[in-house]
Structures are given as C-alpha cells and as structure tokens.
Design an enzyme around this catalytic site. Structure first.
Site, PDB file in Angstrom:
ATOM      1  N   ASP A 159      11.243  19.333 -20.536  1.00  0.00           N
ATOM      2  CA  ASP A 159       9.980  19.969 -20.908  1.00  0.00           C
ATOM      3  C   ASP A 159       9.274  20.308 -19.608  1.00  0.00           C
ATOM      4  O   ASP A 159       9.058  19.414 -18.763  1.00  0.00           O
ATOM      5  CB  ASP A 159       9.105  19.025 -21.733  1.00  0.00           C
ATOM      6  CG  ASP A 159       9.692  18.735 -23.107  1.00  0.00           C
ATOM      7  OD1 ASP A 159      10.566  19.489 -23.565  1.00  0.00           O
ATOM      8  OD2 ASP A 159       9.267  17.730 -23.715  1.00  0.00           O
ATOM      9  N   GLU A 241       8.788  25.748 -29.086  1.00  0.00           N
ATOM     10  CA  GLU A 241       8.071  25.063 -28.004  1.00  0.00           C
ATOM     11  C   GLU A 241       8.276  25.828 -26.699  1.00  0.00           C
ATOM     12  O   GLU A 241       9.398  25.849 -26.163  1.00  0.00           O
ATOM     13  CB  GLU A 241       8.570  23.620 -27.853  1.00  0.00           C
ATOM     14  CG  GLU A 241       8.339  22.756 -29.076  1.00  0.00           C
ATOM     15  CD  GLU A 241       8.930  21.362 -28.963  1.00  0.00           C
ATOM     16  OE1 GLU A 241       8.661  20.541 -29.859  1.00  0.00           O
ATOM     17  OE2 GLU A 241       9.674  21.087 -27.976  1.00  0.00           O
TER      18      GLU A 241
END
Length: 269
Positions: A159, A241
């Site tokens: 991420d 995302e």
C-alpha cells in the site's frame, strides 16, 4: 534422619524446590519460536533506503484505532522482486521530484485475523468518523473491505502513495483526537505529507476506487502518475483502492505467511 537411600529430608526439600523453579520457567524456555521469513523476503530499506516508510498498522492511526497484531516494528518487509521493482519506480520518480511512501507491505495472517475479529465486533466503532463514515460496519465483509485472507500475506503486495519532495514532516496521530472523514477536502482530512489522492489511506469509501469518475483534476493526475509508474514495472492495481498494488509474477502466489513484521524475521536481509 536419613532415608534408605542416604538422602536427608533437607536435601529432598531443596531438590523439590529446584524442580519447581525449573518447571515454572519452562514455558518461556519451551515456547514455540516465532516463524521466520523464507529466503526471498527482505526489508525494503535494504534495497532502497530513500523510499519513505510510514507503517500505519504499527501505530494506533488505523481503522481499528490500535496497533495491529504481528507488527513488532514499523518496517516494510516484502519479497525481493517486489522491492527491486519499487526501487526502479523510485529511481524514475525521483527524477520528477517525487518519492514513494509505503503505508503497508507484507502483512502476517495474525494481523488479518485481528481485522476479522474487529469487524465482527459491531460495538467497536471508535474510528468510524475517519475511515468508514458512510459505511455501516455490519457490511464490511459483504462490501469487500475486510476478508479472511489478504494478498499482503503472500509478501508481494504494498500500500503506497506519492510524496512531493522535499518531504514535509507528518505529525503523529494522537489517540482520542477529533476525527475527520477520509474523503473530505485535503485541508480537512488528517494531515499527510503525500500528494492529494482525493481520499486518505484506507478510506472505506467508493471514492477511493482508483478510477472513480468523481475524482478529477490534480487528484486524478496524482493517481494516474502512481498507477502509470507502477504498472509499467509489473505491478497490478486493485481497482477499489488507489493505494493497493501487487507485483507480478508473485514469488509466493499460494502461501499466506504469519511471521511477524520485524527485522529479525528476515535475518538482516
């Protein structure tokens, strides 16, 4: 008085006490050792120390409001091929005045289990106002925000975001401070030294979908810069995302690991 073996009661008592002391200390001595990462895992810093690391799950600034199980140190652990690809991305971005910043890398299964347990506790909504203000917590599984397995546990998923250089400092989160919606205007969200991506990290909201048409202008351009840089080097984005990328081909495509996030897990690699 002595026994038939010639041992006095005092000696027997001392021996018994020593045995009890040994038994009491045995659990720590016999505890199962923590699993270690196999060859192929490294710390990102050993490959590229210029990439900024802000390991959110080692802190209380996440959607649960507490540090996550298994995060012993705020360090990015990842497979070597993924780390080397991130290094190539960083080299290209530095020429443009940007740096990568990672929020999460390898994630142990025990951390995923922590997420699942939290999601099932519908009374714990301490961080709702920031991370999922428009989502009913009872729908986190159904809507795909929480799952019992995560690609992060295979070691090649990260991420991350972009930071414009020179990087400004980011203040620490203070547990209990007032919260603001992750999808709000940049100046209203929790301060982050990243470029404006339209939402904060880990925002449980459709606005976090990478190509959501409502995200335009500089926010969209920032997302596309990150996506274009990474996909050109073998990373695949999760459409829901903007921050989530998996390096392919994965080194361990079918294995979900549970060693803790700790430099010692990779033996100095």
């Amino acid at each position: 008085m002595t026994t038939r073996t010639g041992i006095t009661p005092r000696i027997l008592t001392a021996a018994a006490a020593a045995l009890l002391a040994t038994t009491a200390s045995a659990p720590s001595a016999w505890a199962r050792p923590e699993p270690k990462a196999p060859e192929g895992f490294v710390t990102l810093r050993s490959v590229d120390p210029t990439i900024i690391e802000e390991m959110r799950y080692a802190t209380a600034h996440d959607f649960m409001g507490v540090p996550v199980d298994g995060y012993r140190q705020p360090v990015c652990v990842v497979t070597r091929p993924a780390a080397e690809a991130l290094h190539r991305a960083q080299t290209a971005l530095l020429r443009k005045g940007y740096s990568l910043k990672v929020y999460d890398c390898y994630r142990p299964q025990r951390a995923v289990d922590h997420f699942v347990g939290w999601a099932k506790d519908l009374d714990d909504q301490a961080m709702k106002e920031e991370f999922y203000p428009r989502v009913d917590k009872s729908r986190l599984f159904e809507d795909g925000y929480i799952a019992e397995k995560s690609g992060h546990s295979r070691g090649s998923t990260v991420d991350l975001t972009l930071v414009r250089l020179p990087a400004a400092p980011t203040r620490a989160y203070r547990p209990g401070e007032p919260l603001s919606p992750c999808y709000g205007p940049r100046d209203a969200r929790f301060p982050d030294n990243s470029v404006d991506m339209g939402t904060g990290y880990d925002c449980f909201d459709t606005l976090a979908h990478t190509d959501d048409p409502r995200v335009q202008g500089a926010q969209r351009a920032n997302r596309q810069l990150l996506k274009g840089t990474l996909t050109g080097l073998g990373f695949v984005n999760l459409a829901e995302e903007w921050w989530h990328y998996t390096f392919t081909p994965e080194l361990f495509p079918d294995t979900y690991f549970d060693f803790p996030v700790d430099r010692r897990s990779v033996g100095g690699r």
